[in-house]
Each structure stands twice: as structure tokens, then as C-alpha cells.
Design an enzyme around this catalytic site. Sequence first.
Site, PDB file in Angstrom:
ATOM      1  N   ASP A  94       0.699  -1.359  -0.087  1.00  0.00           N
ATOM      2  CA  ASP A  94       0.012  -0.248  -0.435  1.00  0.00           C
ATOM      3  C   ASP A  94       0.991   1.131  -0.083  1.00  0.00           C
ATOM      4  OD1 ASP A  94      -2.172   2.100   0.521  1.00  0.00           O
ATOM      5  OD2 ASP A  94      -3.151   1.667   2.127  1.00  0.00           O
ATOM      6  N   ASP A 148      -2.190   7.961  -2.838  1.00  0.00           N
ATOM      7  CA  ASP A 148      -3.510   9.075  -2.801  1.00  0.00           C
ATOM      8  C   ASP A 148      -4.025   9.766  -1.650  1.00  0.00           C
ATOM      9  OD1 ASP A 148      -4.064   6.181  -2.076  1.00  0.00           O
ATOM     10  OD2 ASP A 148      -5.980   6.983  -2.294  1.00  0.00           O
ATOM     11  N   ASP A 267      -8.405  -6.416   0.996  1.00  0.00           N
ATOM     12  CA  ASP A 267      -7.168  -7.280   1.847  1.00  0.00           C
ATOM     13  C   ASP A 267      -8.146  -6.504   2.806  1.00  0.00           C
ATOM     14  OD1 ASP A 267      -6.054  -4.985   3.244  1.00  0.00           O
ATOM     15  OD2 ASP A 267      -6.491  -4.238   1.053  1.00  0.00           O
ATOM     16  N   CYS A 305     -14.424 -26.879   9.470  1.00  0.00           N
ATOM     17  CA  CYS A 305     -14.071 -26.537   9.272  1.00  0.00           C
ATOM     18  C   CYS A 305     -12.874 -26.765   9.059  1.00  0.00           C
ATOM     19  CB  CYS A 305     -13.277 -25.230   9.396  1.00  0.00           C
ATOM     20  SG  CYS A 305     -11.693 -23.905   9.583  1.00  0.00           S
ATOM     21  N   CYS A 307      -8.875 -26.050   9.383  1.00  0.00           N
ATOM     22  CA  CYS A 307      -7.751 -25.487   9.245  1.00  0.00           C
ATOM     23  C   CYS A 307      -6.974 -26.010  10.358  1.00  0.00           C
ATOM     24  CB  CYS A 307      -8.124 -23.914   9.566  1.00  0.00           C
ATOM     25  SG  CYS A 307      -8.655 -23.815  10.955  1.00  0.00           S
ATOM     26  N   CYS A 310      -9.039 -25.799  13.495  1.00  0.00           N
ATOM     27  CA  CYS A 310      -9.857 -26.846  14.012  1.00  0.00           C
ATOM     28  C   CYS A 310      -9.936 -28.376  13.614  1.00  0.00           C
ATOM     29  CB  CYS A 310     -11.557 -26.499  12.833  1.00  0.00           C
ATOM     30  SG  CYS A 310     -12.137 -24.758  13.318  1.00  0.00           S
ATOM     31  N   HIS A 336      -7.148 -19.863  11.696  1.00  0.00           N
ATOM     32  CA  HIS A 336      -8.826 -19.736  11.875  1.00  0.00           C
ATOM     33  C   HIS A 336      -9.610 -19.329  10.726  1.00  0.00           C
ATOM     34  CE1 HIS A 336     -12.489 -21.505  11.828  1.00  0.00           C
ATOM     35  NE2 HIS A 336     -13.196 -19.800  12.303  1.00  0.00           N
TER      36      HIS A 336
END
Length: 370
Positions: A94, A148, A267, A305, A307, A310, A336
Amino acid sequence: MEAVKFELIKECSTTGARLGKLHTPHGVFNTPMFMPVGTQATVKTISPEELYDMEAQVILSNTYHLFLRPGQDLVKKAGGLHSFMNYKNGMLTDSGGFQVFSLAAMRKITEEGVSFRSHLDGSTKFLSPEISTTVQEALGADIAMAFDECIPYPAEYDYAKTSTERTSRWAKRCLDTHTRPDQSLFGIVQGGMYPELRKMSAETLADMDFAGYGIGGLSVGEPKPLMYEILGKTTGYMPKNKARYLMGVGTPDCMVEGVALGVDMFDCVYPTRVARNGTAMIPEGRLVVRNAQYAEDFKPIDERCNCYTCRNYSRAYIRHLFHAKEIFALRLLSIHNLYFLLDFAKKMRLAIAEDRFADFKNKFLSEYNG
């Protein structure tokens, strides 16, 4: 030849959703995508290897923070951000514009750039389109963003118009400064909550032919229905053959609405920020694992889930870690939450590919209470 190119693979037959590929010097990545935020050259509490396991693609770091500490010269000596933080996939920086915007009481905007006081030590600093671009070239991410001015909400029309015109002039200065061939520069569409200013900004930047385009100045305090209205009016004026990046937005409801309006990239710090407060993201909304009701709950955060968290740990254990103030608690919920959003983006891509995105969106929103 641009270092980063967007390839449009398929468009939804009933919405504006797009399936695409983002070609970068560090790989080809699928869109729509969620980009984990590594503000200071690290995604908080998460290793690169864990990001790969979650199938993270592009991550984001921030020019403002790295400009202040450790400085772009040190990062350049290390071989650039990829080498410095040992991340092999795509990366975006950014410009620092939003961070400077958030320092409203500590900064002064002129045509030349922005003077501000460092949040670290109070010293006076200065960022301009040229400095931001030069810093990002030294950092060496695949994608750099034009400097910007982020318009606050609410803002009077005259202020918004003056600011939007200045952002366009700054964008041209960034283009004139940028020379690094293995990095592409994205412009940022501004315009506040005024459709005619969004149109003006999008068309002006499209004429400059950036490699891709961010959409800035949304999710800055306005109601979500207004955000979607302005977003829909904005994407309609943006080039179809370039990536569209809705900056700073990353809750699943906003992502699915954004994809339906033609956005490719998102994002947000939200998933790791709420994780540090004991909140887990689930398809129905949020689960606050710190709450007493989970003290003897030995189920995973979400049985659906897959992940790491989990698969291995219970709500009761994670709650215990939070109350014991153990750092592992922050890691487990951050893993997670990031997995949840990355997997959600994957599910959106599959729905677009199978031409059922509208049904996917409607079903998800009917069950979501975030």
C-alpha cells in the site's frame, strides 16, 4: 510489458462476478482473492509456511510503516521484501495514503505531498507521490500502489472534488516516477460518496493505463448499503481487462457483495485483529470464544472447517489460553480466521466457475449475521 497482468477467465451470467488469474513475477494467482495483511513485513503471529498451508496467494505490506521502520534502504539491502521476510508468493505494498489519512490530527496535506508526525517518536516526516513510489520500488513488491488521499466520511462535495482531482494529479506523478520493470503500479479510484466524482476518477485513471486499479475511500464509516451503491457505480466505469482491488475490505458479507459487483481483490486486518480479541469467524457470523459458555465446550471452533486449529484444538482449550494470556491463543484464532477467509474466496471462485454464484451469494447472506 507489465510485470503484473490480469487475465479474465469467466464472468457470471447473472451478476458482475469475475473469475480471473493475476500473473505476477512470483506466480500466477486466482481471483477473486483475499490478501492477508502483513503491515510491518509480517502477518501477525503467522509464519510464511503457515500461509502456504492455508493457500495464501498475495499478501500486503505497508509503505508508511516500513518507511518509518526499518526503512526502505535496509529492506533493499536485504534483497527486497520477499527476501527480507522470506515469502515466496505474491506481494503488494500500500502507498501509505490511508495511514497518513488516519493521522488526521497530525498531518498537513498540500499539493506537493503530506507532512505528518511519526506515530513512533513524533518526528516530522514527509511523503509525496515521488517518495512513496521510490520507497515502494526499494521494497520491491510485485504490486505498488499510487499515492492517494483517502476522503473521510462524511465529506462536503467541494472538498471531495478537490481531493479527487489532487489524487489524479498525484497518480500521474507516481506513473512518471515509477521505473522498476519487475513491479507494476496500480492507480486508486477515489471520489468519496459522489457517483459523478467516482466516474471522473475512474475514467481519468483509466486513461493513464495503470496495470490495475484500487478502489479507495470505502468502508471509512459509511453505511454498508451506501458502500455497495457507490461500489457498483464505480466498477462500472473501470476497465474490464484490469484487476479491481477493493482496499481495506475483508468481512465475508462485504466480499461476496463486492465480488457480485465485479471486484477481484480484497485485503483487511479484520481477521487477525478480531482474533486477538478472542473472536472467531464462522459462516453464520462470529463466535466469541472467550465467553463463559465455551468453558467446557470441547468441539472445535467450527466442525465444518479444515484449518489446523479446528483439526486439533477445542473451544474450551482456546478459551483457557485467552484467559491465561497465552500467545498461542492469538496464533490459533488468527490461523482459523485467515483460513476461513481464504477458503471463502476459494468457494466463491468455484461458484463462479460452476455458474452458481448468485445462489451461493443469496444462501450465504441468508445465513450470515455478522
